[in-house]
Scaffold this active site. Structure first.
Site, PDB file in Angstrom:
ATOM      1  N   CYS A  82       0.917  -1.257   0.050  1.00  0.00           N
ATOM      2  CA  CYS A  82      -0.057  -0.096   0.015  1.00  0.00           C
ATOM      3  C   CYS A  82       0.825   1.095  -0.079  1.00  0.00           C
ATOM      4  CB  CYS A  82      -0.898  -0.020   1.102  1.00  0.00           C
ATOM      5  SG  CYS A  82      -2.030  -1.515   1.197  1.00  0.00           S
ATOM      6  N   CYS A 218     -14.065  -0.259   7.286  1.00  0.00           N
ATOM      7  CA  CYS A 218     -12.922  -0.843   6.225  1.00  0.00           C
ATOM      8  C   CYS A 218     -12.654  -0.059   4.989  1.00  0.00           C
ATOM      9  CB  CYS A 218     -13.414  -2.249   5.921  1.00  0.00           C
ATOM     10  SG  CYS A 218     -13.684  -3.435   7.003  1.00  0.00           S
ATOM     11  N   SER A 219     -11.598   0.215   4.822  1.00  0.00           N
ATOM     12  CA  SER A 219     -11.118   0.914   3.509  1.00  0.00           C
ATOM     13  C   SER A 219     -11.945   0.474   2.198  1.00  0.00           C
ATOM     14  CB  SER A 219      -9.775   1.070   3.088  1.00  0.00           C
ATOM     15  OG  SER A 219      -9.038  -0.312   3.062  1.00  0.00           O
ATOM     16  N   HIS A 348      -9.758   3.487  -1.506  1.00  0.00           N
ATOM     17  CA  HIS A 348      -8.108   2.899  -1.406  1.00  0.00           C
ATOM     18  C   HIS A 348      -7.676   2.202  -2.471  1.00  0.00           C
ATOM     19  CE1 HIS A 348      -4.622   1.640   0.115  1.00  0.00           C
ATOM     20  NE2 HIS A 348      -5.033   0.812   0.870  1.00  0.00           N
TER      21      HIS A 348
END
Ligand SMILES: [Zn+2]
Lengths: 401, 131
Positions: A82, A218-219, A348
């Site tokens: 990430c 959550c992303s 994301h």
């Protein structure tokens, strides 16, 4: 002239679903946007660094060149979980800092809409029913779900719970309140994947993924790209006053990996490398946490945001829960965190994230953030964590012009 | 007890099942897999040691959504076994935050995970509430 490095142009695409665009289309949109924002073209670039984590062997950099300009410059295709976007940016920064080139382009792109749960699982064993040990641990079957969890929501749930065990003060409700903040912030960001304000009850009653993280904690997997043009101080001085005025100074560009800590083999340690990066970044920038007007940090899950308040030195050691409950990280608080909506609502798209968060900071430092502008912002920080682990940290400052 | 195989090779079966680790003889860092050199001190000499069966829960997550083929719900946890961190499921209790708590004392427990076509039982492990 100094050896300062500046961000000359930067942009991000709308995050969300782009069914009609492939990764090259999205990367091109971001790259062309960043070049136009900086008032330059591909012909001015001395280096290209690019990342697309899910296609990390596909040469996204060269594919992008075919689409927007094959000038023969060196291309670095990077992959760093990430932190891929931040790593691409830092690669361009290092090339300029070395003196080898005076301008570089960094691009991160990902298509993840509908990707579902990341991490965990594994190939099912063959149908022939005979236990046979394989792999590094001699496992006779998949261990995900049998020896703890490998999925990201569960791993990061445990990261937050570990903090709670060590320092106290955490609860399901506290973590949900962090998501409540980020979803509230997202309503002001037209480029976020989700811009709906959610009540605490809605968040806590959402589908439970891995306690204490519900779905809205959550992303969000989505499509998106971001790109930045960096320039040397000497080159910038030859440019127009408008370009110099909008340029954002890179006060620190740091990349760390996770040093050995007891327990890191069973639960990734996302803390120590972030603390190390923060120390190095504050040192390089000559600023402290109290100087930050806004922070974009890696809230891949609500449980992760809490620990990074502490890791980045925004609060006293062990004081993250109280710090959050004081309202400090809301957009009208002492240290606004994730005014973009964060990964939980902005989305994301992995490799884009580490440049998109820089764009958010630059947007405010330039005074161009419209309704979500943090008034008078001069210094900001952008943080990403790639599990494995890599931490990218940038401190940025507005031009004095 | 014949015809049993552990889920992973760091689970030692027999009369007193326990986990074992490779311990760096220089700095004491412990690993459940092989290492060419210690990640902590670069030492290259390791010895096999038994990990204590008793510990406390220092982190957990109740997983209700997982990759295909992973049975849910289950409780993933990190157990502090007297200084050695271990990953495992919390078993033999209800998977709820009212039952599983941070700091809860637990102990290692084993169970039959399944039997193959040759009659061999695979033995898994988890941690159950100690009280
Ligand atoms: Zn050692």
């Amino acid at each position: 002239m100094s050896d300062d490095i500046w961000i000359l142009g930067i942009t991000m695409t709308k995050f969300g679903k782009h069914p009609d665009k492939d990764t090259v289309d999205l990367a091109s949109e971001a790259a062309m946007g960043a070049l136009a924002d900086g008032g330059v073209t591909m012909k001015d670039m001395g280096i290209l660094a690019a990342g697309c984590l899910m296609q990390s062997n596909a040469g996204i950099g060269q594919q992008l060149q075919k689409q927007i300009g094959q000038t023969g410059i060196p291309v670095y295709n990077v992959a760093n979980a990430c932190a891929t976007g931040a790593t691409a940016l830092r690669t361009a920064i290092m090339a300029v800092k070395s003196g080898e080139v005076d301008m570089g382009l960094a691009v991160g792109v990902e298509k993840l809409a509908g990707a579902g749960l990341l991490g965990g699982g594994g190939t099912p064993k063959s149908d022939k029913k005979e236990w046979s040990p394989s792999g590094r641990y001699g496992a006779v079957t998949n261990t995900d779900g049998r020896i703890g969890a490998a999925s990201m929501p569960a791993v990061f749930a445990q990261v937050g719970m570990e903090y709670g065990h060590k320092y106290g003060g955490t609860s399901f409700e506290l973590f949900a309140k962090i998501a409540e903040k980020n979803h509230a912030h997202s309503t002001l960001n037209p480029l976020a994947a989700y811009t709906k304000r959610m009540t605490l009850e809605e968040i806590m009653n959402d589908v439970m993924i891995a306690y204490p993280n519900t779905r809205s904690m959550c992303s969000a997997n989505c499509d998106g790209a971001a790109a930045a043009v960096v320039v040397s101080d000497a080159k910038l001085k030859t440019m127009s006053l408008e370009q110099q005025r909008r340029a954002i100074k890179v006060k620190a560009s740091i990349l760390t990996s996770d040093p050995y800590q007891e327990g890191c083999q069973v639960l990734p340690d996302v803390n120590t490398l972030t603390k190390n990066a923060a120390r190095l970044a504050y040192e390089a920038a000559g600023v402290g946490p109290e100087d930050l007007d806004l922070v974009e940090l890696h809230d891949c899950f609500a449980t992760a945001e809490l620990v990074h308040y502490d890791n980045l030195g925004l609060c006293e050691e062990g004081g993250a829960a109280d710090f959050f409950l004081s309202g400090a990280t809301w957009r009208d608080g002492k240290t606004p965190v994730n005014v973009s909506g964060g990964l939980e609502s902005k989305g994301h798209p992995i490799a884009a994230t580490g440049i998109a968060n820089i764009w958010e900071i630059c947007h405010h430092l330039r005074g161009e953030a419209g309704p979500r502008q943090i008034e008078g912002a001069k210094v900001g920080m952008a943080h990403v964590i790639g599990l494995g682990s890599a931490c990218g940290l940038h401190i940025l400052e507005k031009s004095g012009l | 007890m014949a015809n049993q195989i552990p889920l992973v090779d760091y689970l030692e079966l027999g009369d007193q099942p326990h986990l074992k680790a490779l311990e760096c003889t220089s700095c004491g860092a412990r690993y459940f897999d092989r290492r060419n050199a210690c990640a902590s001190c670069s030492g290259t000499d390791f010895r096999s040691v038994a990990v204590p069966n008793d510990g406390i829960v220092k982190a957990f997550s109740i997983v209700t959504f997982a990759a295909p083929g992973v049975p849910v719900p289950f409780v993933s946890a990190i157990i502090d076994c007297d200084g050695t961190s271990v990953r495992g499921n919390i078993i033999n209790c209800e998977p709820s935050p009212e039952v599983v708590t941070l700091g809860m004392p637990v102990r290692l427990a084993t169970y039959v995970l399944g039997t193959d076509d040759h009659g061999v039982e695979a033995i898994g492990f988890g941690f159950e509430p100690a009280n």
